[in-house]
Enzyme design. Structure first.
Site, PDB file in Angstrom:
ATOM      1  N   HIS A  74      -4.234   0.616   4.429  1.00 13.06           N
ATOM      2  CA  HIS A  74      -3.439   0.831   5.647  1.00 13.06           C
ATOM      3  C   HIS A  74      -3.492   2.259   6.190  1.00 13.06           C
ATOM      4  O   HIS A  74      -2.963   2.529   7.257  1.00 13.06           O
ATOM      5  CB  HIS A  74      -1.970   0.462   5.403  1.00 13.06           C
ATOM      6  CG  HIS A  74      -1.222   1.513   4.627  1.00 13.06           C
ATOM      7  ND1 HIS A  74      -1.436   1.746   3.301  1.00 13.06           N
ATOM      8  CD2 HIS A  74      -0.281   2.398   5.014  1.00 13.06           C
ATOM      9  CE1 HIS A  74      -0.658   2.719   2.880  1.00 13.06           C
ATOM     10  NE2 HIS A  74       0.049   3.150   3.910  1.00 13.06           N
TER      11      HIS A  74
HETATM   12  N1  UDP Z   1       4.096  -2.992  -1.036  1.00 12.32           N
HETATM   13  C1  UDP Z   1       4.758  -4.192  -0.909  1.00 12.32           C
HETATM   14  N2  UDP Z   1       4.119  -5.225  -0.289  1.00 12.32           N
HETATM   15  C2  UDP Z   1       2.847  -5.144   0.198  1.00 12.32           C
HETATM   16  C3  UDP Z   1       2.180  -3.901   0.060  1.00 12.32           C
HETATM   17  C4  UDP Z   1       2.827  -2.845  -0.556  1.00 12.32           C
HETATM   18  O1  UDP Z   1       5.896  -4.327  -1.361  1.00 12.32           O
HETATM   19  O2  UDP Z   1       2.339  -6.115   0.771  1.00 12.32           O
HETATM   20  C5  UDP Z   1       4.801  -1.868  -1.682  1.00 12.32           C
HETATM   21  C6  UDP Z   1       4.056  -1.255  -2.839  1.00 12.32           C
HETATM   22  O3  UDP Z   1       4.330  -1.951  -4.028  1.00 12.32           O
HETATM   23  C7  UDP Z   1       4.573   0.156  -2.852  1.00 12.32           C
HETATM   24  C8  UDP Z   1       4.849   0.433  -1.405  1.00 12.32           C
HETATM   25  O4  UDP Z   1       4.906  -0.821  -0.744  1.00 12.32           O
HETATM   26  O5  UDP Z   1       5.784   0.271  -3.556  1.00 12.32           O
HETATM   27  C9  UDP Z   1       3.746   1.271  -0.851  1.00 12.32           C
HETATM   28  O6  UDP Z   1       3.854   1.337   0.499  1.00 12.32           O
HETATM   29  P1  UDP Z   1       2.628   1.694   1.444  1.00 12.32           P
HETATM   30  O7  UDP Z   1       1.360   1.363   0.743  1.00 12.32           O
HETATM   31  O8  UDP Z   1       2.916   1.045   2.741  1.00 12.32           O
HETATM   32  O9  UDP Z   1       2.818   3.262   1.662  1.00 12.32           O
HETATM   33  P2  UDP Z   1       2.360   4.561   0.873  1.00 12.32           P
HETATM   34  O10 UDP Z   1       2.836   4.448  -0.542  1.00 12.32           O
HETATM   35  O11 UDP Z   1       0.879   4.665   0.989  1.00 12.32           O
HETATM   36  O12 UDP Z   1       3.035   5.665   1.604  1.00 12.32           O
END
Ligand code: UDP
Length: 359
Positions: free
Chosen positions: A210
């Site tokens: 993403h």
């Molecule tokens: N996550 C979730 N469902 C999904 C994809 C990710 O619950 O379909 C959770 C994942 O387990 C983690 C968090 O969302 O705890 C990560 O968010 P994201 O990847 O959007 O953001 P980043 O961590 O890169 O800022």
């Protein structure tokens, strides 16, 4: 003491949930000492990216629901800034709590600091050293205006020191580790995702993509998409819970697949995600949170970026930095690590509790 928590995006709901639970526990023992009010900026707003997390993790209902999603970075941050400022002027909280590195983090920190309300930043000191990432700008600016900086790792504390930030810095551990421990057990008991997707334990791979640097760049998104399409087989299907931004970009670049073992599904809830992470054979991701969760749940990780903020997971031998080129990703798949060194830095699952006692 009145605290206003500002959240807007999926990873922030998860982090804030842990701190809200710690506030709740503290209040039971201390005569409701802390009043927490929540602003949801609306950066992520639909059922799959927002509502399900509030339900599943029992996050308090936001007192203010803003509508600042789906617009450009500048417009989004500007609109949030204006709306948050008017709330803070009325409520006069003792602290504003912000999380991570999104536009909601920066807007909340900026609005509060201009009104001389102390800002507490949870997940301070993280750096990718890639200034093309919007998140990197948000983190740096937020850290430089926060008065309480809660770091998940020792290297984050060191980084703040390098930038001349010494006061109010605390190594508390990682609230995402708290979440992994708390919800890991619940997920095993309550998530039906493995049965509903007909997946066998350790016989599938999980992928999330993403980051704007990947989704908005045709060459990068193509490299990643073709790699996961190639590794998706009957023995090891690939499950891809698709972020709304990535969906739009796949369509824009005409990227589709006829491979039935590439299972593209809508974003899943946190409990479902944990179960997928725990039982995947390998995880491929450009998410910050998912890289760490791969480590927490003992599943080898391949990071679809050229760098990571979570350098400990690489040092521990559990996370390979693959970038976005198909050949590199396939090479990483061919050399999955088997040894995982223990990282003590992420704490003991009590980071949220530490944050509340320090506040
Ligand atoms: N996550 C979730 N469902 C999904 C994809 C990710 O619950 O379909 C959770 C994942 O387990 C983690 C968090 O969302 O705890 C990560 O968010 P994201 O990847 O959007 O953001 P980043 O961590 O890169 O800022």
């Amino acid at each position: 003491m009145k605290v206003i928590t500002i959240v807007g995006a999926r990873p922030q709901f998860i982090k804030a949930a842990m701190v809200s639970h710690a506030i709740h526990t503290h209040n039971r023992k201390n005569n409701n000492q802390i009043e927490e009010l929540l602003i949801h900026t609306g950066q992520h707003y639909d059922e799959a990216m927002s509502r399900i997390f509030f339900q599943e993790m029992c996050i308090p209902t936001p007192t203010w629901q803003l509508n600042c999603g789906n617009i450009s970075h500048g417009a989004m941050t500007g609109r949030m800034l204006e709306e948050i400022e008017s709330i803070l002027l009325k409520e006069k909280p003792d602290y504003v709590l912000v999380y991570g590195d999104t536009n909601s983090t920066l807007a909340g920190a900026l609005a509060a600091s201009k009104l001389q309300i102390p800002v507490a930043h949870v997940e301070a000191g993280l750096r990718s050293f890639n200034s093309a990432m919007p998140e990197e700008i948000n983190r740096i600016l937020t850290d430089h205006i926060a008065s309480a900086l809660f770091c998940p790792t020792k290297s984050a504390v060191e980084q703040l020191k390098n930038e001349g930030i010494l006061n109010g810095v605390h190594h508390v551990g990682d609230v995402m580790y708290d979440a992994a421990l708390t919800f890991g057990k619940i997920a095993e008991q309550s998530s039906p995702i493995l049965q509903s997707l007909k997946l066998n334990r350790k016989q599938f791979r999980l992928c999330t993509v993403h980051r704007a640097e990947n989704t908005d760049n045709q060459e990068r998104l193509t490299g990643i998409f073709r790699a996961i399409e190639e590794i998706a087989t009957e023995d090891y299907p690939v499950v891809l819970p698709l972020h709304p931004r990535t969906k739009v970009c796949l369509e824009r670049f005409g990227l589709t697949s006829q491979n039935p073992y590439l299972r593209i599904i809508p974003p899943v809830s946190f409990l479902d995600m944990i179960l997928l992470e725990k039982h995947a054979f390998t995880i491929l991701t450009d998410s910050g949170g998912v890289q760490k969760e791969a480590y927490f749940h003992q599943t080898p990780c391949i990071t679809l970026r050229n760098e990571t903020e979570w350098v400990e997971t690489v040092a521990a031998g559990w996370n390979q930095i693959a970038g976005y080129e198909k050949e590199n990703i396939l090479n990483c798949i061919a050399s999955i690590p088997t040894i995982r060194e223990e990282i003590v830095d992420y704490g003991t699952g009590k980071a949220a509790e530490r944050i509340i006692s320090l506040l």
